[in-house]
Design an enzyme around this catalytic site. Structure first.
Site, PDB file in Angstrom:
ATOM      1  N   HIS A  98      -4.764   2.679   5.485  1.00 45.48           N
ATOM      2  CA  HIS A  98      -5.011   1.264   5.146  1.00 45.48           C
ATOM      3  C   HIS A  98      -3.695   0.504   5.070  1.00 45.48           C
ATOM      4  O   HIS A  98      -2.618   1.077   4.998  1.00 45.48           O
ATOM      5  CB  HIS A  98      -5.743   1.146   3.807  1.00 45.48           C
ATOM      6  CG  HIS A  98      -4.957   1.657   2.635  1.00 45.48           C
ATOM      7  ND1 HIS A  98      -4.767   2.994   2.388  1.00 45.48           N
ATOM      8  CD2 HIS A  98      -4.280   1.009   1.664  1.00 45.48           C
ATOM      9  CE1 HIS A  98      -4.035   3.149   1.317  1.00 45.48           C
ATOM     10  NE2 HIS A  98      -3.708   1.961   0.854  1.00 45.48           N
ATOM     11  N   ASP A 100      -2.224  -2.337   2.452  1.00 46.50           N
ATOM     12  CA  ASP A 100      -2.616  -2.716   1.096  1.00 46.50           C
ATOM     13  C   ASP A 100      -3.252  -4.103   1.041  1.00 46.50           C
ATOM     14  O   ASP A 100      -2.708  -5.069   1.596  1.00 46.50           O
ATOM     15  CB  ASP A 100      -1.398  -2.664   0.160  1.00 46.50           C
ATOM     16  CG  ASP A 100      -0.958  -1.228  -0.088  1.00 46.50           C
ATOM     17  OD1 ASP A 100      -1.844  -0.362  -0.204  1.00 46.50           O
ATOM     18  OD2 ASP A 100       0.263  -0.981  -0.150  1.00 46.50           O
ATOM     19  N   HIS A 246      -0.958   3.281   5.875  1.00 49.28           N
ATOM     20  CA  HIS A 246      -0.553   4.495   5.162  1.00 49.28           C
ATOM     21  C   HIS A 246      -1.764   5.155   4.528  1.00 49.28           C
ATOM     22  O   HIS A 246      -2.807   4.531   4.354  1.00 49.28           O
ATOM     23  CB  HIS A 246       0.521   4.191   4.116  1.00 49.28           C
ATOM     24  CG  HIS A 246       0.063   3.256   3.035  1.00 49.28           C
ATOM     25  ND1 HIS A 246      -0.013   1.899   3.218  1.00 49.28           N
ATOM     26  CD2 HIS A 246      -0.377   3.494   1.783  1.00 49.28           C
ATOM     27  CE1 HIS A 246      -0.465   1.325   2.117  1.00 49.28           C
ATOM     28  NE2 HIS A 246      -0.711   2.271   1.223  1.00 49.28           N
ATOM     29  N   ARG A 261       3.886   1.467  -8.757  1.00 52.01           N
ATOM     30  CA  ARG A 261       3.983   0.701  -7.529  1.00 52.01           C
ATOM     31  C   ARG A 261       4.051  -0.783  -7.860  1.00 52.01           C
ATOM     32  O   ARG A 261       3.375  -1.237  -8.770  1.00 52.01           O
ATOM     33  CB  ARG A 261       2.726   1.049  -6.735  1.00 52.01           C
ATOM     34  CG  ARG A 261       2.410   0.175  -5.593  1.00 52.01           C
ATOM     35  CD  ARG A 261       1.101   0.578  -4.944  1.00 52.01           C
ATOM     36  NE  ARG A 261       0.433  -0.665  -4.591  1.00 52.01           N
ATOM     37  CZ  ARG A 261      -0.642  -0.785  -3.841  1.00 52.01           C
ATOM     38  NH1 ARG A 261      -1.210   0.295  -3.345  1.00 52.01           N
ATOM     39  NH2 ARG A 261      -1.153  -1.950  -3.567  1.00 52.01           N
TER      40      ARG A 261
END
Ligand code: SIN
Length: 270
Positions: A98, A100, A246, A261
């Protein structure tokens, strides 16, 4: 700063820069240039960065995104906590390729993830180069896709996350984006669809849309465009969501993997 390419496909490892300290203008320019060249940077030999400093670091690259459905740290809404362990019923929700939050109207430019606890083995992250995926298409297919847009939706994906968090204020962003996008800095074309969020090709009937998306998802996930990154403790990965996909591999259950993150806001894809 020493930059070493990770693979011919994409990615570079950077050593000689302590991300817990302030970054100079020259260093920032160098990081941005390297980021645009390699699409994913892996800053190695780092110490654990505090939430405050990770927020500060992310803000060098733009305003930070607050994820509507991700687990957050108390007092730090910009921090998305990644944590899987023996009691986890689902992984961190990243186990398919995907980009993000592509369901946002202005999807993120990039994401910075530092992992502090790693499983003894496993827990790699895969990245795929969407410039290469676009370039590998025939000219006819490129021009067919050039005019097409697709819906990116979140309800089917965020619903489970909200249930896990007993969340009251549920948001389900959705947007329509071009299937081929132009990177705003490099001006290169990249495929911009992913299995998580992309649900429908606009203007095609359902059957056609399903077939085209199935083909594109398979194409984007070809090993020819990928790398697989094996993490070292406290590595900081910084990936460009505009030209990469990723996927986190959850092959280490019941071992623990933990990190934080931040996600940097982007602009409307064109
Ligand atoms: C993510 O998509 O942010 C998670 C990546 C990872 O856990 O490796």
């Amino acid at each position: 700063m020493i930059v070493k390419p990770y693979s011919p496909n994409l990615g570079a490892m950077i050593t000689g820069l302590d991300l817990s300290k302030s970054i100079s203008e020259t260093e920032l320019k160098f990081i941005k240039d390297t980021f645009h060249e390699f699409q994913v940077l892996f800053f190695q030999e780092q110490v654990e960065i505090s939430p405050e400093n990770q927020i500060k670091l992310g803000k060098y690259f733009g305003e930070l995104h607050i994820h509507p459905a991700a687990p957050k740290m108390n007092n730090y809404p910009e921090i998305f906590e990644i944590h899987t362990h023996k009691d986890s019923k689902i992984s961190n929700g990243a186990e398919d390729f995907h980009s993000d939050v592509s369901c946002d109207t202005e999807p993120p430019l990039g994401t910075m993830l530092q992992l502090h606890i790693l499983p003894e083995y496993g827990g790699d992250t895969m990245f795929a180069n969407m410039y290469m995926a676009y370039e590998a298409l025939s000219d006819k297919m490129k021009s067919f896709l050039q005019e097409l847009h697709a819906s990116h939706e979140s309800e089917h994906f965020y619903k489970d996350r909200y249930e896990n968090q007993n969340k009251v204020n549920k948001q389900y962003p959705s947007a329509i984006h071009p299937i081929v996008r132009t990177h705003p800095v490099t001006k290169k074309k990249a495929l911009y669809v992913n299995k998580f969020f992309t649900t429908r090709v606009e203007g095609l009937n359902i059957e056609e849309s399903k077939l085209i998306l199935k083909y594109l998802f398979q194409h984007c996930e070809k090993t020819d465009f990928q790398i697989r990154y094996r993490w070292n403790k406290n590595d900081m990965a910084f990936w460009d969501n505009r030209c990469t996909l990723h996927k986190a591999i959850w092959d280490y259950y019941p071992m623990e993997r933990k990190g934080r993150r931040v996600t940097i806001k982007g602009t409307i894809p064109y």
